[in-house]
Each structure stands twice: as C-alpha cells, then as structure tokens.
Design a protein around this motif. Structure first.
Motif, PDB file in Angstrom:
ATOM      1  N   ASP A  29       0.823  -1.214   0.000  1.00 15.37           N
ATOM      2  CA  ASP A  29       0.000   0.000   0.000  1.00 15.37           C
ATOM      3  C   ASP A  29       0.856   1.263   0.000  1.00 15.37           C
ATOM      4  OD1 ASP A  29      -2.381  -1.400  -0.046  1.00 15.37           O
ATOM      5  OD2 ASP A  29      -2.586  -1.407   2.142  1.00 15.37           O
ATOM      6  N   THR A  30       1.919   1.280   0.801  1.00 13.61           N
ATOM      7  CA  THR A  30       2.805   2.441   0.847  1.00 13.61           C
ATOM      8  C   THR A  30       3.489   2.645  -0.500  1.00 13.61           C
ATOM      9  OG1 THR A  30       3.175   2.135   3.208  1.00 13.61           O
ATOM     10  CG2 THR A  30       4.798   3.465   2.017  1.00 13.61           C
ATOM     11  N   ARG A  32       2.374   1.772  -3.461  1.00 14.39           N
ATOM     12  CA  ARG A  32       1.378   2.299  -4.403  1.00 14.39           C
ATOM     13  C   ARG A  32       1.164   3.792  -4.200  1.00 14.39           C
ATOM     14  NH1 ARG A  32      -3.560  -1.731  -5.558  1.00 14.39           N
ATOM     15  NH2 ARG A  32      -2.346  -3.574  -6.026  1.00 14.39           N
ATOM     16  N   GLN A  33       1.076   4.231  -2.939  1.00 18.17           N
ATOM     17  CA  GLN A  33       0.891   5.652  -2.649  1.00 18.17           C
ATOM     18  C   GLN A  33       2.072   6.480  -3.157  1.00 18.17           C
ATOM     19  OE1 GLN A  33       0.305   5.831   1.563  1.00 18.17           O
ATOM     20  NE2 GLN A  33      -1.733   4.916   1.471  1.00 18.17           N
ATOM     21  N   LEU A  34       3.290   5.989  -2.942  1.00 21.56           N
ATOM     22  CA  LEU A  34       4.479   6.717  -3.381  1.00 21.56           C
ATOM     23  C   LEU A  34       4.583   6.773  -4.903  1.00 21.56           C
ATOM     24  CD1 LEU A  34       7.020   5.369  -0.763  1.00 21.56           C
ATOM     25  CD2 LEU A  34       6.051   7.677  -0.887  1.00 21.56           C
ATOM     26  N   ARG A  36       1.995   6.669  -6.982  1.00 21.32           N
ATOM     27  CA  ARG A  36       0.950   7.622  -7.397  1.00 21.32           C
ATOM     28  C   ARG A  36       1.405   9.059  -7.177  1.00 21.32           C
ATOM     29  NH1 ARG A  36      -3.110   4.610  -4.242  1.00 21.32           N
ATOM     30  NH2 ARG A  36      -3.711   2.899  -5.587  1.00 21.32           N
ATOM     31  N   ARG A  37       2.067   9.315  -6.053  1.00 22.06           N
ATOM     32  CA  ARG A  37       2.578  10.659  -5.763  1.00 22.06           C
ATOM     33  C   ARG A  37       3.585  11.086  -6.833  1.00 22.06           C
ATOM     34  NH1 ARG A  37       4.887  11.054  -0.079  1.00 22.06           N
ATOM     35  NH2 ARG A  37       2.701  10.745   0.386  1.00 22.06           N
TER      36      ARG A  37
END
Length: 90
Positions: A29-30, A32-34, A36-37
């Motif tokens: 999850d982390t 994926r967030q990074l 996307r950022r």
C-alpha cells in the motif's frame, strides 16, 4: 508483511558518482501511494513485469524525478521491486 523493496539513487549536480541509499522495505500500500505521488508530481513512471533470479514473477517500477526536487540535484530515481503475488493477493 513488507514485500516491496525500495532502492533510491540520487545524482548531485557536478559530481560524477551516484549516491545510493540502503534498500528500504515497504508495504504494498505504501509503495502504491508513493508511485501515485510520483505520477502526480510529473515524474517519469515506468512499470515492467519480469521475474527475479529464481523465476518468481515481479513488477519493477521506476519513478524518475528530474531537477528541482532538491537543491543541487540533477535526478532522483526510486526503484520499487514488487512481487506480483503481493499485488494479486490484495
């Protein structure tokens, strides 16, 4: 479970060598967030499907930030090694 490995490389302006950080373990999850950022900040993001040396399927994501992210830095590249099983088990 922290199946994703993040490798960060940084090239400083005027220096011939590239600085490498110690590999970091992240959750899926982390990661994926990074990633996307990185896309939102107009970084070049590329994802490849491949296998590791043992034949285990994996995804490799490259997030390349250009100049301007940090002072006196030409480029920062984050490389994410993501086992495909971690993506499909969500």
């Amino acid at each position: 479970m922290r199946p994703v490995t993040l490798h960060t490389l940084m090239h400083h302006t005027g220096q011939a060598r590239t600085v490498k950080w110690r590999p970091e373990r992240l959750s899926t999850d982390t990661a994926r967030q990074l990633i996307r950022r990185g896309r939102r900040s107009n970084a070049a993001v590329r994802v490849y499907v491949t296998t590791d040396r043992d034949g285990t399927p994996m995804h490799v994501a490259y997030v390349e930030f250009g100049p301007g992210l940090y002072d006196n830095v030409d480029a920062v590249t984050d490389i994410y090694e993501i086992p495909t099983e971690a993506l499909t088990s969500l």
